[in-house]
Design a protein around this motif. Structure first.
Motif, PDB file in Angstrom:
ATOM      1  N   SER A 194      32.118  32.319 -41.610  1.00  0.00           N
ATOM      2  CA  SER A 194      31.366  33.113 -42.582  1.00  0.00           C
ATOM      3  C   SER A 194      32.120  34.425 -42.786  1.00  0.00           C
ATOM      4  N   TRP A 226      30.062  34.578 -50.419  1.00  0.00           N
ATOM      5  CA  TRP A 226      28.651  34.398 -50.783  1.00  0.00           C
ATOM      6  C   TRP A 226      28.524  33.214 -51.737  1.00  0.00           C
ATOM      7  N   THR A 258      21.249  31.048 -48.925  1.00  0.00           N
ATOM      8  CA  THR A 258      21.363  32.376 -49.532  1.00  0.00           C
ATOM      9  C   THR A 258      20.285  32.638 -50.571  1.00  0.00           C
ATOM     10  N   ALA A 313      17.971  34.649 -48.719  1.00  0.00           N
ATOM     11  CA  ALA A 313      18.443  36.039 -48.560  1.00  0.00           C
ATOM     12  C   ALA A 313      18.290  36.799 -49.869  1.00  0.00           C
ATOM     13  N   ARG A 314      18.568  36.121 -50.990  1.00  0.00           N
ATOM     14  CA  ARG A 314      18.459  36.793 -52.286  1.00  0.00           C
ATOM     15  C   ARG A 314      17.013  37.181 -52.585  1.00  0.00           C
ATOM     16  N   TRP A 352      29.298  34.518 -57.737  1.00  0.00           N
ATOM     17  CA  TRP A 352      28.975  33.826 -56.490  1.00  0.00           C
ATOM     18  C   TRP A 352      29.745  32.510 -56.458  1.00  0.00           C
TER      19      TRP A 352
END
Ligand code: NDP
Length: 256
Positions: free
Chosen positions: A144, A189, A195, A198-199, A218
């Motif tokens: 990551s 990302w 994600t 997370a967004r 992205w």
């Protein structure tokens, strides 16, 4: 092209039923590999197998919980039983719990470390005898940007992804003599289920990532098809122990 040809090879992709794992599995399928899609969710596994079959690949669904050693061993045994061998392992299954460091319980720390890091160790050990038997193999571990950077809400995740890079180097050294190459991929990302969560939690995250990424967007799961084929094919036979960012330039962007 022979350099990138995976005909006759068999690959296991943990977490191959969606997101980055499925993007990689699709690349391997197009290069001719047979696939074992390994995840917990049977419906997602079945959907991914159908998608790979539409690309012309031989694919099977293998239920696995990568936090369970016996389950990982059974995943390899089932793959070899049904597809005949195992040449490629992509350790992609992963999770995250976002909190400040002082807010984690020990159980949460262990859960993230076991899902992201210990699982890759356990699955690699489970495939090692099969790869030795086949005369070589390819292991790709998914790190990551948190293998490189830190961030307030990612202590166990960053520890696990930093560990992935060092484990990759150590196994690469040990298993080079068996013609097994071990490399890591560090995604930037990428738009996936992980994600999207997370967004939803972090206001402005979408725009911040776009602004910081030289490519100006992205990533998407299909961005991982090419690196998967490269790292799992004869094209990368002298490449081992590396950690390759696939991030649209995110990790090389300076301040000005
Ligand atoms: P997804 O949530 O789409 O994929 C995660 C996958 O892991 C799912 O297929 C899930 O399948 C599987 N998984 C999770 N826990 C387990 C478990 N215990 N046993 C078996 N399978 C499990 O997210 P991504 O595609 O984004 O994530 C894939 C990898 O990429 C992870 O390692 C993640 O850390 C890494 N990554 C992602 C980034 C991004 O921006 N998206 C950035 C950097 C790294 P199931 O639920 O069926 O078990």
């Amino acid at each position: 092209m022979r350099l990138f040809d995976l005909s006759g090879k068999v690959a296991i992709v943990t977490g191959g039923n969606g997101g980055i794992g499925l993007g990689m599995a699709k690349g391997l399928a197009e290069a001719g590999a047979a696939l074992a899609v390994a995840g917990r969710d049977a419906a997602k596994n079945a959907e991914a197998v159908a998608e790979l079959a539409r690309l012309g690949a031989r694919a099977i669904a293998v239920p696995v919980d990568v936090t369970n050693e016996e389950s990982c061993k059974a995943m390899v045994a089932r793959t070899v039983q049904e597809l005949g061998r195992c040449d490629i392992l992509i350790n992609n299954a992963g999770t995250n719990i976002r909190k400040r460091p002082e807010e984690y319980t020990l159980a949460e720390w262990r859960f993230v470390l076991e899902t992201n890091l210990t699982s890759a160790f356990v699955c690699s050990l489970a495939v090692y005898p099969e790869m030795k038997k086949a005369g070589g193999g390819k292991i790709v571990n998914i790190g990551s940007m948190m293998s490189i950077f830190g961030a307030t809400f990612t202590t166990p995740y960053a520890a696990s992804k930093g560990g992935i890079v060092q484990m990759t180097k150590a196994m690469a050294c040990a298993w080079a003599q068996d013609n097994i190459q071990v490399n890591a991929v560090l995604p930037g990302w990428i738009d996936t289920a992980l994600t999207r969560q997370a967004r939803a939690q972090i206001p402005g995250l979408h725009e911040k990532v776009v602004a910081r990424t030289p490519a100006g967007r992205w990533g998407v799961p299909d961005d991982f098809a090419g690196i998967a084929v490269f790292l799992c094919s004869p094209a990368s036979d002298f490449l081992t122990g590396t950690a390759i960012p696939v991030d649209g330039g995110y990790s090389v962007q300076g301040a000005a």
